[in-house]
Design a protein around this motif. Sequence first.
Motif, PDB file in Angstrom:
ATOM      1  N   PHE A 155       0.686  -1.116   0.042  1.00 15.83           N
ATOM      2  CA  PHE A 155      -0.571   0.174   0.177  1.00 15.83           C
ATOM      3  C   PHE A 155       0.683   1.340  -0.005  1.00 15.83           C
ATOM      4  O   PHE A 155       0.542   2.322  -1.148  1.00 15.83           O
ATOM      5  N   LEU A 156       2.109   0.754   0.823  1.00 17.54           N
ATOM      6  CA  LEU A 156       2.624   2.505   0.794  1.00 17.54           C
ATOM      7  C   LEU A 156       3.506   2.586  -0.937  1.00 17.54           C
ATOM      8  O   LEU A 156       4.108   3.851  -1.097  1.00 17.54           O
ATOM      9  N   GLU A 157       3.863   1.537  -1.925  1.00 19.15           N
ATOM     10  CA  GLU A 157       3.867   1.486  -2.411  1.00 19.15           C
ATOM     11  C   GLU A 157       3.766   2.108  -3.493  1.00 19.15           C
ATOM     12  O   GLU A 157       3.781   2.769  -4.268  1.00 19.15           O
ATOM     13  N   SER A 158       2.256   1.307  -3.614  1.00 16.95           N
ATOM     14  CA  SER A 158       1.322   2.241  -4.820  1.00 16.95           C
ATOM     15  C   SER A 158      -0.200   2.113  -5.020  1.00 16.95           C
ATOM     16  O   SER A 158      -0.836   2.677  -5.421  1.00 16.95           O
ATOM     17  N   ALA A 159      -0.609   2.341  -3.022  1.00 16.63           N
ATOM     18  CA  ALA A 159      -2.081   2.730  -2.708  1.00 16.63           C
ATOM     19  C   ALA A 159      -2.688   1.691  -2.774  1.00 16.63           C
ATOM     20  O   ALA A 159      -4.097   2.030  -3.409  1.00 16.63           O
ATOM     21  N   HIS A 160      -2.686   0.317  -3.553  1.00 19.75           N
ATOM     22  CA  HIS A 160      -3.193  -0.625  -4.011  1.00 19.75           C
ATOM     23  C   HIS A 160      -2.453  -1.942  -2.951  1.00 19.75           C
ATOM     24  O   HIS A 160      -1.420  -1.914  -2.583  1.00 19.75           O
TER      25      HIS A 160
END
Length: 508
Positions: free
Chosen positions: A177-182
């Motif tokens: 999530f921190l890398e891609s918001a997914h």
Amino acid sequence: MAHSNPITIGMLAHVDAGKTTLSEAILYSAGSIRKLGRVDNQDTFLDTVDMERARGITIFSKQAAYNYNGSSYTLLDTPGHVDFSAETERTLWVLDAAVLVISGMDGVQGHTETLWSLLKRLGIPVFIFVNKMDQQGTDRARIMEQLKNRLSESCVDFNNIDYEEVAMCHEEALEQFLESAHVDDVLMSRMIMERKMFPVYFGSALRMNGVEELINGIDTYVSCPDYGEEFSAKVYKITRDDRGERLTHLKVCGGSLKSKMLIGNEKVNQIRVYAGDKFTSINEAPAGTVCAVTGLSETKAGQFIGAGGEDNIPVLEPVLNYKLNLPAGTDPVALLSKLRTLEEEEPELHVEWDENFKEIHVSVMGPVLIEVLTNIIKTRFGVDVTFGEGSIVYKETIKNKAYGIGHFEPLRHYAEVHLLLEPGEPGSGMRYECHCSEDILDKNWQRLVYTHLCEKMHRGVLTGSELTDMKITLVAGRAHPKHTEGGDFRQATYRAVRQGLCRQNQYC
């Protein structure tokens, strides 16, 4: 996602949450049935017994199947009424995942928490479906708060997935999530299967709202177990068909089950795959298949067949005891043997014979089951029975350690047994051990004492109730080289247990 083996999904709920209606909706949406039945119309696909249709509740677990996106699914609909919760418990053993149905009006109930505990014990992934959201007074935020507070903080709304909330359930998800918001589906699937997260769907089964989303969620996130090549199976249920033929309901957990195959010393005559009250005969059942088998007479619910597994020990036990009143002229001993066949089919039924009064007593989960039993005994055995007033099933245990010494020494007989009785943890049941030197008592006599400890249900001395939550350890004993026989240690063992129980100030 196409799976190589069938996936088994269980439907669970507290009573009147709409579980059978949701099962009907799933089967209809997937194209497995052409007509959408209703519980109040008494025409649902899975409630096939007259008693179920009349009362509007599920009494016996039922099987159906559907296909979705190239995968095969077996649906097991279980009873929601607490009186039949033992029927539900034994079915859980064969599930790959469960759908826990909660009424949007009632929220999380006491029985919901019981089901949650059983699912947790067996490590079963859970999808939650909050039903009846079309009714006035339902509050989505209130239900989510209940789920998080009473079931798990890892319950996540999957109608509108908030990936930040998903990320809080698992460290690897947080990194994604921190890398891609997914968070990708593969990781979410693993989180669900490992019980790190529990997806929640809101809808109305009666209105077909949210049903398609639930079906798609199951198909996306449930993964197929890894099955071995050697045959193994889990037996979860014993029934009899309309002709009285004994059926062993099982799930193949490894290899494949073939018609005419030997299991132990018995041969499989027929393999049936049920859908409601109808079945299809097949010659071979691959791993993952839930089926019923004829030809086996020694199987029992909770039995693991094959290598690499253990039997399933139930947690739920009957809480009420009733005396069985028989019509004049009925032989109680003859009826007792017939009731034993019911006992193996109904795990929530415990049949007991009172030798002193020549009476039959039954222990059950609740009063609704008594009505069902009356009907079954009348239909199957042609006997009109009634039941006396119910009493609570009590159990006894000890509060402190106690030593019991039992002697048996009539003429030309001798045995002496020393036992240590210790309190156990609540819910631990009875445990037996041997910590006795062979210099004091030969190994063969120790094994005999252990056998006699395990062979019977021991009763307390306060109310005569069954003992529970205790550990009994053989610590010493004596035998005579000439006069001791096997039966002597049986009497000495029983006397040692009773003598230990009779110590003052030991009972709680």
